[in-house]
Motif scaffolding. Structure first.
Motif, PDB file in Angstrom:
ATOM      1  N   SER A 180       0.812  -1.217   0.000  1.00  0.00           N
ATOM      2  CA  SER A 180       0.000   0.000   0.000  1.00  0.00           C
ATOM      3  C   SER A 180       0.844   1.264   0.000  1.00  0.00           C
ATOM      4  N   SER A 181       2.104   1.153   0.394  1.00  0.00           N
ATOM      5  CA  SER A 181       2.994   2.317   0.420  1.00  0.00           C
ATOM      6  C   SER A 181       4.200   2.115  -0.493  1.00  0.00           C
ATOM      7  N   THR A 182       4.012   1.300  -1.542  1.00  0.00           N
ATOM      8  CA  THR A 182       5.062   1.042  -2.522  1.00  0.00           C
ATOM      9  C   THR A 182       4.611   1.518  -3.897  1.00  0.00           C
ATOM     10  N   TRP A 183       5.529   2.141  -4.639  1.00  0.00           N
ATOM     11  CA  TRP A 183       5.229   2.699  -5.959  1.00  0.00           C
ATOM     12  C   TRP A 183       6.187   2.134  -7.000  1.00  0.00           C
ATOM     13  N   MET A 184       5.664   1.964  -8.207  1.00  0.00           N
ATOM     14  CA  MET A 184       6.494   1.690  -9.382  1.00  0.00           C
ATOM     15  C   MET A 184       6.388   2.897 -10.292  1.00  0.00           C
ATOM     16  N   VAL A 185       7.542   3.432 -10.699  1.00  0.00           N
ATOM     17  CA  VAL A 185       7.584   4.584 -11.597  1.00  0.00           C
ATOM     18  C   VAL A 185       8.318   4.167 -12.862  1.00  0.00           C
ATOM     19  N   GLY A 186       7.645   4.211 -14.014  1.00  0.00           N
ATOM     20  CA  GLY A 186       8.297   3.782 -15.242  1.00  0.00           C
ATOM     21  C   GLY A 186       7.567   4.217 -16.491  1.00  0.00           C
ATOM     22  N   ASN A 187       8.229   4.037 -17.631  1.00  0.00           N
ATOM     23  CA  ASN A 187       7.685   4.480 -18.909  1.00  0.00           C
ATOM     24  C   ASN A 187       7.055   3.359 -19.722  1.00  0.00           C
ATOM     25  N   SER A 188       7.218   2.124 -19.292  1.00  0.00           N
ATOM     26  CA  SER A 188       6.742   0.996 -20.099  1.00  0.00           C
ATOM     27  C   SER A 188       5.455   0.412 -19.543  1.00  0.00           C
ATOM     28  N   LEU A 189       4.417   0.403 -20.375  1.00  0.00           N
ATOM     29  CA  LEU A 189       3.175  -0.250 -19.976  1.00  0.00           C
ATOM     30  C   LEU A 189       3.414  -1.748 -19.778  1.00  0.00           C
ATOM     31  N   ARG A 190       4.230  -2.334 -20.647  1.00  0.00           N
ATOM     32  CA  ARG A 190       4.433  -3.782 -20.613  1.00  0.00           C
ATOM     33  C   ARG A 190       5.256  -4.228 -19.401  1.00  0.00           C
ATOM     34  N   THR A 191       6.395  -3.567 -19.164  1.00  0.00           N
ATOM     35  CA  THR A 191       7.330  -4.084 -18.162  1.00  0.00           C
ATOM     36  C   THR A 191       7.292  -3.342 -16.834  1.00  0.00           C
ATOM     37  N   ASP A 192       6.641  -2.175 -16.788  1.00  0.00           N
ATOM     38  CA  ASP A 192       6.543  -1.421 -15.536  1.00  0.00           C
ATOM     39  C   ASP A 192       5.114  -1.383 -15.002  1.00  0.00           C
ATOM     40  N   VAL A 193       4.204  -0.875 -15.818  1.00  0.00           N
ATOM     41  CA  VAL A 193       2.848  -0.581 -15.345  1.00  0.00           C
ATOM     42  C   VAL A 193       2.040  -1.848 -15.084  1.00  0.00           C
ATOM     43  N   ARG A 200      -0.345  -5.271  -7.384  1.00  0.00           N
ATOM     44  CA  ARG A 200      -1.165  -4.444  -6.504  1.00  0.00           C
ATOM     45  C   ARG A 200      -0.329  -3.435  -5.708  1.00  0.00           C
ATOM     46  N   ILE A 201       0.589  -2.788  -6.432  1.00  0.00           N
ATOM     47  CA  ILE A 201       1.286  -1.654  -5.838  1.00  0.00           C
ATOM     48  C   ILE A 201       0.896  -0.399  -6.621  1.00  0.00           C
ATOM     49  N   ASN A 202       1.126   0.747  -6.030  1.00  0.00           N
ATOM     50  CA  ASN A 202       0.800   2.015  -6.676  1.00  0.00           C
ATOM     51  C   ASN A 202       1.723   2.246  -7.870  1.00  0.00           C
ATOM     52  N   THR A 203       1.214   2.929  -8.883  1.00  0.00           N
ATOM     53  CA  THR A 203       1.955   3.033 -10.133  1.00  0.00           C
ATOM     54  C   THR A 203       1.879   4.448 -10.712  1.00  0.00           C
ATOM     55  N   ILE A 204       3.033   4.919 -11.198  1.00  0.00           N
ATOM     56  CA  ILE A 204       3.085   6.181 -11.933  1.00  0.00           C
ATOM     57  C   ILE A 204       3.677   5.884 -13.309  1.00  0.00           C
ATOM     58  N   TYR A 205       2.877   6.111 -14.319  1.00  0.00           N
ATOM     59  CA  TYR A 205       3.274   5.861 -15.704  1.00  0.00           C
ATOM     60  C   TYR A 205       3.780   7.168 -16.316  1.00  0.00           C
ATOM     61  N   ILE A 206       5.071   7.200 -16.662  1.00  0.00           N
ATOM     62  CA  ILE A 206       5.659   8.359 -17.333  1.00  0.00           C
ATOM     63  C   ILE A 206       5.469   8.153 -18.834  1.00  0.00           C
ATOM     64  N   LYS A 207       4.509   8.829 -19.391  1.00  0.00           N
ATOM     65  CA  LYS A 207       4.171   8.630 -20.805  1.00  0.00           C
ATOM     66  C   LYS A 207       5.079   9.479 -21.681  1.00  0.00           C
ATOM     67  N   GLN A 208       5.971   8.816 -22.430  1.00  0.00           N
ATOM     68  CA  GLN A 208       6.913   9.527 -23.286  1.00  0.00           C
ATOM     69  C   GLN A 208       6.274   9.871 -24.634  1.00  0.00           C
ATOM     70  N   LYS A 209       6.835  10.892 -25.295  1.00  0.00           N
ATOM     71  CA  LYS A 209       6.292  11.324 -26.595  1.00  0.00           C
ATOM     72  C   LYS A 209       6.473  10.251 -27.654  1.00  0.00           C
ATOM     73  N   ASP A 224      -7.816  -1.567 -10.250  1.00  0.00           N
ATOM     74  CA  ASP A 224      -8.428  -1.316  -8.946  1.00  0.00           C
ATOM     75  C   ASP A 224      -7.528  -0.462  -8.069  1.00  0.00           C
ATOM     76  N   ASN A 225      -6.228  -0.571  -8.259  1.00  0.00           N
ATOM     77  CA  ASN A 225      -5.306   0.190  -7.425  1.00  0.00           C
ATOM     78  C   ASN A 225      -4.883   1.480  -8.116  1.00  0.00           C
ATOM     79  N   ILE A 226      -4.041   2.249  -7.478  1.00  0.00           N
ATOM     80  CA  ILE A 226      -3.723   3.602  -7.929  1.00  0.00           C
ATOM     81  C   ILE A 226      -2.828   3.602  -9.158  1.00  0.00           C
ATOM     82  N   LEU A 227      -3.227   4.364 -10.172  1.00  0.00           N
ATOM     83  CA  LEU A 227      -2.429   4.564 -11.367  1.00  0.00           C
ATOM     84  C   LEU A 227      -2.533   6.021 -11.808  1.00  0.00           C
ATOM     85  N   TYR A 228      -1.394   6.701 -11.817  1.00  0.00           N
ATOM     86  CA  TYR A 228      -1.307   8.051 -12.358  1.00  0.00           C
ATOM     87  C   TYR A 228      -0.598   7.986 -13.702  1.00  0.00           C
ATOM     88  N   THR A 229      -1.054   8.784 -14.656  1.00  0.00           N
ATOM     89  CA  THR A 229      -0.370   8.941 -15.925  1.00  0.00           C
ATOM     90  C   THR A 229       0.093  10.388 -16.033  1.00  0.00           C
TER      91      THR A 229
END
Length: 252
Positions: A180-193, A200-209, A224-229
């Motif tokens: 609940s207090s762990t995040w994954m931050v990455g640019n890849s939908l396949r290998t990160d998000v 079931r950890i929180n996720t921040i998707y860095i969407k590259q151009k 169901d869990n947190i995802l920011y883009t």
């Protein structure tokens, strides 16, 4: 500022430092050579790009992020068109392509804008920073050393040739992670998000151009869990600080 200290797992390539643009430079050289060598067959850059992408992705699916996969994909593409158009392969040309492919790993390492500032803020706030990257140990360690990333991640660095849900789960299960207090931050939908959402950890998707085709997959359902883009790495500290206060932005 969040009072709860979070575990924040960062991807490296094309999240903290540039990577894909160097592959694109090598591919542009490759496409030019191929259209020159096969000029009489009228093959196009799009023809070569499509076949190389197909071969490259198949290799990654089978072998993971092995350094030989990319240069081998250039040679295999060359051999495909050689057979298709009846042009016998030339050993010297194949050797040129292999060296061209390997040269992508000798490129200068360049940080994404805001990398240092982002990591400094999160470190200063007392969060536990982790680095999780895909590739061969020697190559990834060189990048880590050049960017002095151990100053932020210390011994919390995980290098894996296959970057998927199984690899992420092993990291989470062997470490002191509260999901609940762990995040994954990455640019890849396949290998990160997708692996992070599955775990079931929180996720921040860095969407590259622009993105490597391998990374582009669709989320099959609303998580169901947190995802920011977000479009930039520099937005990460504020998201972490506001965790539990703001409503997360879902990927669409």
């Amino acid at each position: 500022m969040s009072s709860t200290k979070q575990h924040i797992i960062f991807d490296m390539d094309d999240t903290l430092i540039h990577c894909n643009k160097y592959f694109d430079l090598i591919l542009a050289d490759f496409f030019e050579r191929m259209t020159n060598w096969f000029q009489s067959s009228n093959i196009t850059t799009d023809d070569v790009r499509s076949k190389q992408m197909e071969i490259d992705i198949a290799g990654v699916n089978k072998l993971g992020f092995a350094s030989a996969n990319f240069p081998q994909s250039l040679i295999d593409t060359y051999r495909y068109f050689s057979q298709l158009h009846g042009r016998p392969p030339v050993l010297e040309e194949e050797e040129q392509l292999f060296q061209l492919g390997l040269s992508v790993y000798d490129q200068e390492v360049e940080a994404y804008p805001g990398m240092v500032e982002t990591l400094n803020v999160l470190q200063h706030e007392g969060h536990h920073l982790h680095l999780y990257t895909g590739g061969e140990t020697k190559i990834q360690k060189r990048k880590i050393e050049q960017m002095k990333l151990a100053d932020y991640f210390e011994d919390r660095i995980y290098i894996r040739q296959h970057k998927n849900i199984d690899a992420l789960e092993k990291i989470l299960r062997t470490g002191d992670f509260q999901r609940s207090s762990t995040w994954m931050v990455g640019n890849s939908l396949r290998t990160d998000v997708i692996p992070a959402l599955t775990a079931r950890i929180n996720t921040i998707y860095i969407k590259q151009k622009t993105e490597w085709h391998y990374n582009l997959v669709e989320l099959k359902e609303e998580p169901d869990n947190i995802l920011y883009t977000v479009p930039a790495l520099t937005e990460v500290p504020q998201i972490i600080a506001n965790h539990g206060i703001l409503t997360p932005q879902r990927h669409s």
